[in-house]
Design an enzyme around this catalytic site. Structure first.
Site, PDB file in Angstrom:
ATOM      1  N   ASP A  63      -6.981   4.431  -4.602  1.00  0.00           N
ATOM      2  CA  ASP A  63      -7.627   4.289  -3.291  1.00  0.00           C
ATOM      3  C   ASP A  63      -8.232   5.664  -2.996  1.00  0.00           C
ATOM      4  O   ASP A  63      -8.454   6.451  -3.937  1.00  0.00           O
ATOM      5  CB  ASP A  63      -6.607   3.858  -2.217  1.00  0.00           C
ATOM      6  CG  ASP A  63      -7.271   3.439  -0.897  1.00  0.00           C
ATOM      7  OD1 ASP A  63      -7.861   2.351  -0.858  1.00  0.00           O
ATOM      8  OD2 ASP A  63      -7.221   4.201   0.092  1.00  0.00           O
ATOM      9  N   LYS A 121       0.874  -1.186   0.000  1.00  0.00           N
ATOM     10  CA  LYS A 121       0.000   0.000   0.000  1.00  0.00           C
ATOM     11  C   LYS A 121       0.905   1.228   0.000  1.00  0.00           C
ATOM     12  O   LYS A 121       2.036   1.172   0.492  1.00  0.00           O
ATOM     13  CB  LYS A 121      -0.885   0.005   1.255  1.00  0.00           C
ATOM     14  CG  LYS A 121      -2.117   0.871   1.125  1.00  0.00           C
ATOM     15  CD  LYS A 121      -3.291   0.125   0.516  1.00  0.00           C
ATOM     16  CE  LYS A 121      -4.448   1.070   0.220  1.00  0.00           C
ATOM     17  NZ  LYS A 121      -5.650   0.325  -0.223  1.00  0.00           N
TER      18      LYS A 121
HETATM   19  P1  NDP Z   1     -12.900   7.832  -2.802  1.00  0.00           P
HETATM   20  O1  NDP Z   1     -11.831   8.828  -2.620  1.00  0.00           O
HETATM   21  O2  NDP Z   1     -13.459   7.627  -4.164  1.00  0.00           O
HETATM   22  O3  NDP Z   1     -14.112   8.150  -1.812  1.00  0.00           O
HETATM   23  C1  NDP Z   1     -13.915   8.226  -0.432  1.00  0.00           C
HETATM   24  C2  NDP Z   1     -15.220   8.638   0.212  1.00  0.00           C
HETATM   25  O4  NDP Z   1     -15.093   8.517   1.620  1.00  0.00           O
HETATM   26  C3  NDP Z   1     -15.566  10.077  -0.081  1.00  0.00           C
HETATM   27  O5  NDP Z   1     -16.961  10.210  -0.110  1.00  0.00           O
HETATM   28  C4  NDP Z   1     -14.970  10.803   1.128  1.00  0.00           C
HETATM   29  O6  NDP Z   1     -15.587  12.039   1.416  1.00  0.00           O
HETATM   30  C5  NDP Z   1     -15.275   9.812   2.219  1.00  0.00           C
HETATM   31  N1  NDP Z   1     -14.355   9.974   3.340  1.00  0.00           N
HETATM   32  C6  NDP Z   1     -13.003   9.984   3.306  1.00  0.00           C
HETATM   33  N2  NDP Z   1     -12.499  10.206   4.526  1.00  0.00           N
HETATM   34  C7  NDP Z   1     -13.571  10.346   5.335  1.00  0.00           C
HETATM   35  C8  NDP Z   1     -13.721  10.593   6.720  1.00  0.00           C
HETATM   36  N3  NDP Z   1     -12.664  10.737   7.525  1.00  0.00           N
HETATM   37  N4  NDP Z   1     -14.987  10.642   7.222  1.00  0.00           N
HETATM   38  C9  NDP Z   1     -16.064  10.498   6.419  1.00  0.00           C
HETATM   39  N5  NDP Z   1     -15.976  10.278   5.111  1.00  0.00           N
HETATM   40  C10 NDP Z   1     -14.762  10.199   4.581  1.00  0.00           C
HETATM   41  O7  NDP Z   1     -12.315   6.444  -2.214  1.00  0.00           O
HETATM   42  P2  NDP Z   1     -12.800   4.955  -2.494  1.00  0.00           P
HETATM   43  O8  NDP Z   1     -14.260   4.933  -2.681  1.00  0.00           O
HETATM   44  O9  NDP Z   1     -11.907   4.392  -3.527  1.00  0.00           O
HETATM   45  O10 NDP Z   1     -12.398   4.247  -1.117  1.00  0.00           O
HETATM   46  C11 NDP Z   1     -13.293   4.172  -0.018  1.00  0.00           C
HETATM   47  C12 NDP Z   1     -12.838   3.063   0.928  1.00  0.00           C
HETATM   48  O11 NDP Z   1     -12.812   1.816   0.203  1.00  0.00           O
HETATM   49  C13 NDP Z   1     -11.435   3.208   1.511  1.00  0.00           C
HETATM   50  O12 NDP Z   1     -11.418   2.638   2.806  1.00  0.00           O
HETATM   51  C14 NDP Z   1     -10.584   2.355   0.588  1.00  0.00           C
HETATM   52  O13 NDP Z   1      -9.395   1.906   1.206  1.00  0.00           O
HETATM   53  C15 NDP Z   1     -11.547   1.196   0.342  1.00  0.00           C
HETATM   54  N6  NDP Z   1     -11.246   0.408  -0.836  1.00  0.00           N
HETATM   55  C16 NDP Z   1     -11.223   0.980  -2.091  1.00  0.00           C
HETATM   56  C17 NDP Z   1     -10.966   0.206  -3.205  1.00  0.00           C
HETATM   57  C18 NDP Z   1     -11.076   0.753  -4.578  1.00  0.00           C
HETATM   58  O14 NDP Z   1     -11.067  -0.042  -5.534  1.00  0.00           O
HETATM   59  N7  NDP Z   1     -11.202   2.055  -4.770  1.00  0.00           N
HETATM   60  C19 NDP Z   1     -10.628  -1.223  -3.068  1.00  0.00           C
HETATM   61  C20 NDP Z   1     -10.785  -1.752  -1.739  1.00  0.00           C
HETATM   62  C21 NDP Z   1     -11.054  -0.940  -0.673  1.00  0.00           C
HETATM   63  P3  NDP Z   1     -14.839  13.413   1.045  1.00  0.00           P
HETATM   64  O15 NDP Z   1     -15.162  13.655  -0.396  1.00  0.00           O
HETATM   65  O16 NDP Z   1     -15.437  14.400   1.961  1.00  0.00           O
HETATM   66  O17 NDP Z   1     -13.373  13.190   1.296  1.00  0.00           O
END
Ligand code: NDP
Length: 451
Positions: free
Chosen positions: A170, A130
């Site tokens: 991510d 990572k």
């Molecule tokens: P994105 O950046 O596309 O979206 C992240 C989302 O989570 C946004 O809506 C963001 O809001 C919100 N967020 C981030 N930090 C916080 C916080 N502290 N409190 C509340 N909301 C928060 O990321 P992904 O959708 O790609 O990833 C989301 C999760 O899924 C992560 O844990 C990631 O590790 C996991 N994941 C992702 C994969 C992938 O293929 N993308 C694969 C496997 C796991 P804001 O816009 O306000 O920041």
């Protein structure tokens, strides 16, 4: 060495805590896994003698570097970047890159550790890694994001490669950032190769990769429900986040006849009692990836919806819950609220979104609980398929990849039940995922001797 001479869980964790001062997320992730693995290893003296878990909880290497860039006002900015290469026993390191101000070495070590088990569970030949930086893409211009990505890759490129380490996206790293980083890698090395996944369709990206994590989390949920004679159809779902994982989870729940009531971002959550349609989900995708706006705008756009500033959605009554935002976003009280309101199943799209105390609430209530390392493995699984397509210089169509994703998620569910099924039919998916993920990596490490 007699079995009784082995260190116990407490002593093991005291060592992890001492060696990783202040790295709370990493210690939490190791603790969660170690609880199950110590039980599994109780009568398996060879793992103890080879110190296998201790070796897995010590990354192969942690690379930390300075990332300098210039903002649009010509100010010099300095960020810190990392790549944690945790374990490559069963394949090249593989795992996403996160750009978020909350990124620390501890967060990336926890994610790389989890990734090792998750990648093993997929059945594909991928090790765990990572990376990321404490860079906040929010509010930055495209040119600023480009300069940052280029600077980040100017150091990272010497540590990665299609047979060495293959990063992906991510939090904060989507198609735009992958494009900038891939362009810089190509420029520096003069090689076109599958060194990143999550690429655009025009330059080696795989169909179904953007959808894979969110869809996969819903498939995993469907498999858990099916195992107990239930289905997604007709059930209400509460989802957190509004990024890649959350929007695709919402899309699949809706397609399967479920009703999505909430989505969120770091500002708060929106509640739409009418449920989301594909049109509304497309609007959110556009808002977040093109307009780069805030989820609060949803309540202004769609009548009947309300915005709850500074709040998380777990008090909204629902049948199903999918935390898809970030780590530790669902605590003990919120887990109690979900259970109290009749929630039947939780599937984690995000990595470690539920605190250890929250997980205990789900287990005590014996509701279905799919941990991230199993439930969100669809993303990395299709990344693995992107690597295969790049190596063979071919591309498969979305129908074929969709079927492969469905099969992969079914396979992961089966492995979890194999090691997690308890008396009375309740499945401890955490235990199942931990043991199945551990066994393959541990046995590969055993074959290599002491390295
Ligand atoms: P994105 O950046 O596309 O979206 C992240 C989302 O989570 C946004 O809506 C963001 O809001 C919100 N967020 C981030 N930090 C916080 C916080 N502290 N409190 C509340 N909301 C928060 O990321 P992904 O959708 O790609 O990833 C989301 C999760 O899924 C992560 O844990 C990631 O590790 C996991 N994941 C992702 C994969 C992938 O293929 N993308 C694969 C496997 C796991 P804001 O816009 O306000 O920041």
């Amino acid at each position: 060495m007699a079995v009784s001479d082995h260190v116990d869980l407490e002593t093991f964790m005291a060592g992890v805590t001492k060696r990783n001062p202040g790295q709370t997320e990493f210690i939490q992730a190791v603790h969660e896994v170690a609880q199950d693995i110590f039980e599994f290893m109780e009568d398996k003296v060879h793992y103890h003698e080879a110190q296998i878990l201790r070796r897995m909880a010590e990354p192969d290497r942690v690379i930390s570097f300075r990332v300098c860039w210039e903002d649009d006002n010509h100010n010099v900015r300095v960020q810190r970047g990392w790549r944690v290469q945790n374990n490559n026993a069963i394949g090249p390191y593989k795992g996403g890159i996160r750009f978020h101000p909350s990124v620390t070495e501890s967060v990336l070590k926890f994610l790389a550790f989890e990734q090792t088990f998750k990648n093993s569970l997929t059945g594909l030949p991928m090790g765990g890694g990572k990376g990321g930086a404490n860079f906040n893409p929010k509010g930055k211009s495209d040119a600023e994001v480009m300069r940052f990505c280029q600077s980040f890759m100017s150091e990272l490129y010497r540590h990665i490669g299609p047979n060495t380490d293959v990063p992906a996206g991510d939090i904060g790293v989507g198609g735009r950032e992958i494009g900038y980083m891939f362009g810089q890698y190509k420029r520096l090395t003069n090689r076109w190769e599958g060194v990143l996944t999550g690429k655009g369709q025009e330059y080696g990206g795989s169909q179904m990769r953007p959808e894979a994590t969110g869809y996969g989390a819903v498939y995993f949920l469907r498999n858990m429900l099916k195992h107990q004679g239930m289905d997604v159809e007709g059930h209400t779902a509460v989802i957190s986040g509004s990024g890649n994982v959350a929007t695709h989870a919402a899309e699949k729940i809706t397609q399967l006849g479920g009703k999505v009531l909430t989505m969120s971002d770091s500002g708060g959550f929106i509640h739409d009692p009418d449920g989301m349609t594909q049109e509304k989900i497309d609007w959110i995708k556009h808002l977040k990836t093109v307009k780069r706006g805030r989820i609060s705008e949803y309540a202004d756009e769609f009548s009947g919806a309300t915005y709850h500033e500074g709040k998380r959605p777990w008090d909204v009554a629902c049948d199903l819950a999918l935390p898809c935002a970030t780590q530790n976003e669902l605590n003990e009280d919120e887990a109690k609220s979900l259970v109290g309101n009749g929630c039947k199943g939780v599937s984690e799209g995000a990595n470690m979104p539920t605190t250890l105390q929250g997980v205990k609430v789900f287990h005590d209530a014996k509701i279905l609980y799919g941990p991230g390392k199993a439930a969100n493995a669809g993303g990395v699984a299709v990344s693995g398929l992107e690597m295969s397509q790049n190596s063979e210089r071919i591309s498969w169509n979305s129908e074929r990849l969709g079927d492969m994703l469905t099969d992969l998620m079914e396979g992961i569910h089966e492995k979890c039940t194999e090691y997690g099924e308890q008396e009375g039919g309740y499945v401890d998916y955490v235990k199942g995922a931990n043991i199945a993920g551990f066994k393959k990596v541990a046995d590969a490490m055993m074959a290599f001797g002491v390295v």
